[in-house]
Design an enzyme around this catalytic site. Structure first.
Site, PDB file in Angstrom:
ATOM      1  CG  ASP A  15     -34.763 -67.617  64.740  1.00 22.33           C
ATOM      2  OD1 ASP A  15     -34.265 -68.461  64.104  1.00 22.33           O
ATOM      3  OD2 ASP A  15     -34.438 -66.475  64.983  1.00 22.33           O
TER       4      ASP A  15
ATOM      5  CD  GLN B  63     -27.863 -64.245  61.098  1.00 24.46           C
ATOM      6  OE1 GLN B  63     -27.152 -64.916  60.517  1.00 24.46           O
ATOM      7  NE2 GLN B  63     -28.416 -64.732  62.134  1.00 24.46           N
TER       8      GLN B  63
ATOM      9  NE  ARG C 243     -34.201 -68.759  68.456  1.00 24.93           N
ATOM     10  CZ  ARG C 243     -34.332 -67.700  69.381  1.00 24.93           C
ATOM     11  NH1 ARG C 243     -35.004 -67.379  70.289  1.00 24.93           N
ATOM     12  NH2 ARG C 243     -33.660 -66.259  68.889  1.00 24.93           N
TER      13      ARG C 243
ATOM     14  CE  LYS D 259     -31.897 -70.357  61.001  1.00 32.08           C
ATOM     15  NZ  LYS D 259     -31.642 -68.944  60.761  1.00 32.08           N
TER      16      LYS D 259
ATOM     17  CB  SER E  27     -30.179 -65.185  54.868  1.00 34.37           C
ATOM     18  OG  SER E  27     -29.438 -64.704  55.940  1.00 34.37           O
TER      19      SER E  27
ATOM     20  CB  SER F 154     -33.321 -59.376  65.305  1.00 34.67           C
ATOM     21  OG  SER F 154     -33.243 -60.650  65.156  1.00 34.67           O
TER      22      SER F 154
ATOM     23  NE  ARG G 238     -25.396 -70.605  63.081  1.00 37.08           N
ATOM     24  CZ  ARG G 238     -26.034 -69.899  63.206  1.00 37.08           C
ATOM     25  NH1 ARG G 238     -25.935 -69.429  64.465  1.00 37.08           N
ATOM     26  NH2 ARG G 238     -27.041 -69.301  62.601  1.00 37.08           N
TER      27      ARG G 238
ATOM     28  NE  ARG H 194     -32.292 -73.718  66.730  1.00 32.73           N
ATOM     29  CZ  ARG H 194     -32.230 -72.413  66.767  1.00 32.73           C
ATOM     30  NH1 ARG H 194     -33.023 -71.602  65.850  1.00 32.73           N
ATOM     31  NH2 ARG H 194     -31.515 -71.678  67.768  1.00 32.73           N
TER      32      ARG H 194
HETATM   33  C1  S3P Z   1     -31.390 -63.209  62.261  1.00 30.15           C
HETATM   34  C2  S3P Z   1     -31.775 -63.710  60.944  1.00 30.15           C
HETATM   35  C3  S3P Z   1     -32.328 -65.149  61.230  1.00 30.15           C
HETATM   36  C4  S3P Z   1     -32.663 -65.831  62.328  1.00 30.15           C
HETATM   37  C5  S3P Z   1     -31.600 -65.406  63.421  1.00 30.15           C
HETATM   38  C6  S3P Z   1     -31.780 -63.754  63.513  1.00 30.15           C
HETATM   39  C7  S3P Z   1     -31.459 -61.449  62.282  1.00 30.15           C
HETATM   40  O1  S3P Z   1     -31.225 -65.934  60.637  1.00 30.15           O
HETATM   41  O2  S3P Z   1     -32.538 -67.193  62.329  1.00 30.15           O
HETATM   42  O3  S3P Z   1     -31.712 -65.962  64.741  1.00 30.15           O
HETATM   43  O4  S3P Z   1     -31.421 -60.931  63.255  1.00 30.15           O
HETATM   44  O5  S3P Z   1     -31.247 -61.043  61.333  1.00 30.15           O
HETATM   45  P1  S3P Z   1     -30.718 -65.985  58.991  1.00 30.15           P
HETATM   46  O6  S3P Z   1     -30.555 -64.758  58.414  1.00 30.15           O
HETATM   47  O7  S3P Z   1     -29.802 -66.742  58.858  1.00 30.15           O
HETATM   48  O8  S3P Z   1     -32.241 -66.534  58.302  1.00 30.15           O
END
Ligand code: S3P
Length: 441
Positions: free
Chosen positions: A316, A170, A393, A343, A168, A24, A124, A347
């Site tokens: 994760d 992201q 993973r 994901k 989230s 990240s 996705r 998963r």
């Molecule tokens: C991440 C946020 C998570 C995580 C991903 C990395 C990030 O996803 O599962 O591996 O770097 O912001 P989500 O925002 O979909 O929860």
């Protein structure tokens, strides 16, 4: 050609290791470095396929980036308005983080971009980002809410207040990045805490953000000033070893320089609730992120009902946690984890299938799983073959299961381990896992 793991049963994990850099934080270091003014030096960068995809996208957008070499990357920032449109689609590979954050970053540019990815990423969901960006004035086209994502030029974004329907990081990060290009203020409200690396790193680049409970706000048009970034080891990669050392009798392992940002440490809390013996030593702060050495010893685990509040803080790590649950005494129940279904693979389904293939009683539910753990010291997993479905993973979680297997395990479709953990096999062998990688027949 794909690859697979063959792992001989038993063994224990010991010694002192450092897992690769945080995925990240590595993505964000390139993204923010690229739109900053000046030269950003990154150390500890994850030289995995996902972060490399992000680097290559920014090169295509006209940013000079040197490296990676021994984890060092130099990003020659072009400033907030210095990116140039690319001639070709921008390939995000397997990286959902790259694509979703780029959607935010590119939504307010004066040029058009198209984002593409591999088979997994192409399945996705992207509406979760595209919809709030459209409310900010962006023009985004997709194929039924999935990639490829076409982002049309739009230099007149405006800030919004957005209560996120899903927790989230992201989505939050994409909106904050778009907010840099928007008129007025952009506020994102989280239904539950999610990783805050974007906010911390923006602060390091001199951007002012305001946090008010679950809401984070930034004002558009703020310039970023280049900085130095030291990427800690990824707790999500350390998690496989935390679980492996917990379930394999006689293990005693130290994981050095691991990022322990409180929005990421759900795995430690959950394992401790299960009875794990994990010490957090030598805590320090490195470049705005807390870091520590994690000391883990084998311990008898017990099944628990995982508190739903911890789920986003360990999102994760569930593939590894499901393996721990199979080795725990009694039943483990995971709820509130429906996000696991979208994901790199589904998963919940893929882990339940694999666990059952190895003789574990595992029942998938719409938002989690129920696992009947075996406990004790004997083998928990039958010898067998599991499919990783190209999910890094899943592959690494089942590799650790071999520590408690009655015979050899084969994990198929493991090539994507290199997205987040280049060198996994060699490092795991150093620690004591009897793993060999093979070209898949
Ligand atoms: C991440 C946020 C998570 C995580 C991903 C990395 C990030 O996803 O599962 O591996 O770097 O912001 P989500 O925002 O979909 O929860």
């Amino acid at each position: 050609m794909s690859r697979s793991f063959r792992i001989a049963p038993g063994g224990q994990l010991s010694g002192t290791i450092r897992v690769p850099g945080d995925k990240s934080i590595s993505h964000r270091s390139v993204m923010l470095g690229a739109i900053a003014e000046g030269v950003t030096e990154v150390a500890g960068f994850l030289e995995g396929a996902d972060a490399i995809s992000t680097m290559n996208v920014f090169r295509a957008l006209g940013v000079r980036i040197d490296g990676p070499r021994d984890g060092r990357v130099t990003v020659h920032g072009v400033g907030l308005r210095g990116l140039r449109g690319a001639l070709h689609p921008l390939d995000c590979g397997n990286a959902g983080t790259a694509m979703r954050l780029l959607m935010g970053l590119l939504a307010g540019q004066g040029f058009e971009s198209t984002l593409v990815g591999d088979d997994s990423l192409s399945q996705r969901p992207m509406r979760r980002v595209a919809e709030p960006l459209a409310a900010m004035g962006a023009h985004i086209e997709m194929r039924e809410g999935r990639p490829p994502v076409r982002i049309l030029p739009s230099e007149s974004l405006h800030g919004i207040r957005y209560p996120m329907p899903v927790a989230s990081a992201q989505v939050k990060s994409a909106l904050l990045l778009a907010g840099l290009y928007a008129r007025g203020e952009t506020t994102v409200v989280e239904p539950a805490p999610t990783r805050d690396h974007t906010e911390r790193m923006l602060g390091g680049f001199g951007v002012e953000l305001a946090r008010d409970g679950a809401a984070v706000t930034l004002r558009g048009g703020q310039a970023l000033r280049a900085t130095a970034i030291d990427v800690p080891a990824d707790i999500s990669s350390a998690a496989f070893f935390l679980v492996g050392a917990s379930i394999a009798a006689g293990s005693a392992l130290v994981l050095e320089h691991v990022g322990i940002n409180p929005t990421r440490t759900g795995v430690i809390e959950i394992l401790r609730l299960m009875g794990a013996d994990i010490a957090v030593d030598n805590q320090r702060e490195v470049g705005g992120e807390p870091v520590a050495d994690l000391r883990v010893r084998a311990a008898p685990l017990r099944g628990i009902a995982v508190p739903p509040g911890l789920v986003p803080l360990a999102i994760d790590e569930f593939p590894a946690l499901f393996v721990a649950a199979a080795c725990a005494q009694g039943r483990t129940v995971v709820t509130g984890a429906a996000e696991l279904r979208v994901k790199e693979s589904d998963r919940i389904a893929v882990m339940a299938d694999g666990l059952r293939a190895l003789g574990v009683e595992a029942t998938p539910t719409p938002d989690g799983m129920v696992i009947e753990g075996r406990g004790g010291d004997a083998a928990v997993f039958a010898s067998g073959v599991v499919e990783a479905h190209a999910d890094h993973r899943i592959a690494m979680a089942f590799a650790m299961a071999a520590l408690r297997a009655g015979g050899e395990l084969t994990v198929r479709d493991t090539t994507n381990v290199a997205t987040s953990f280049p060198g996994f096999e060699a490092l795991a062998r150093t620690a004591g896992l009897r793993i060999e990688g093979h070209a898949q027949r």
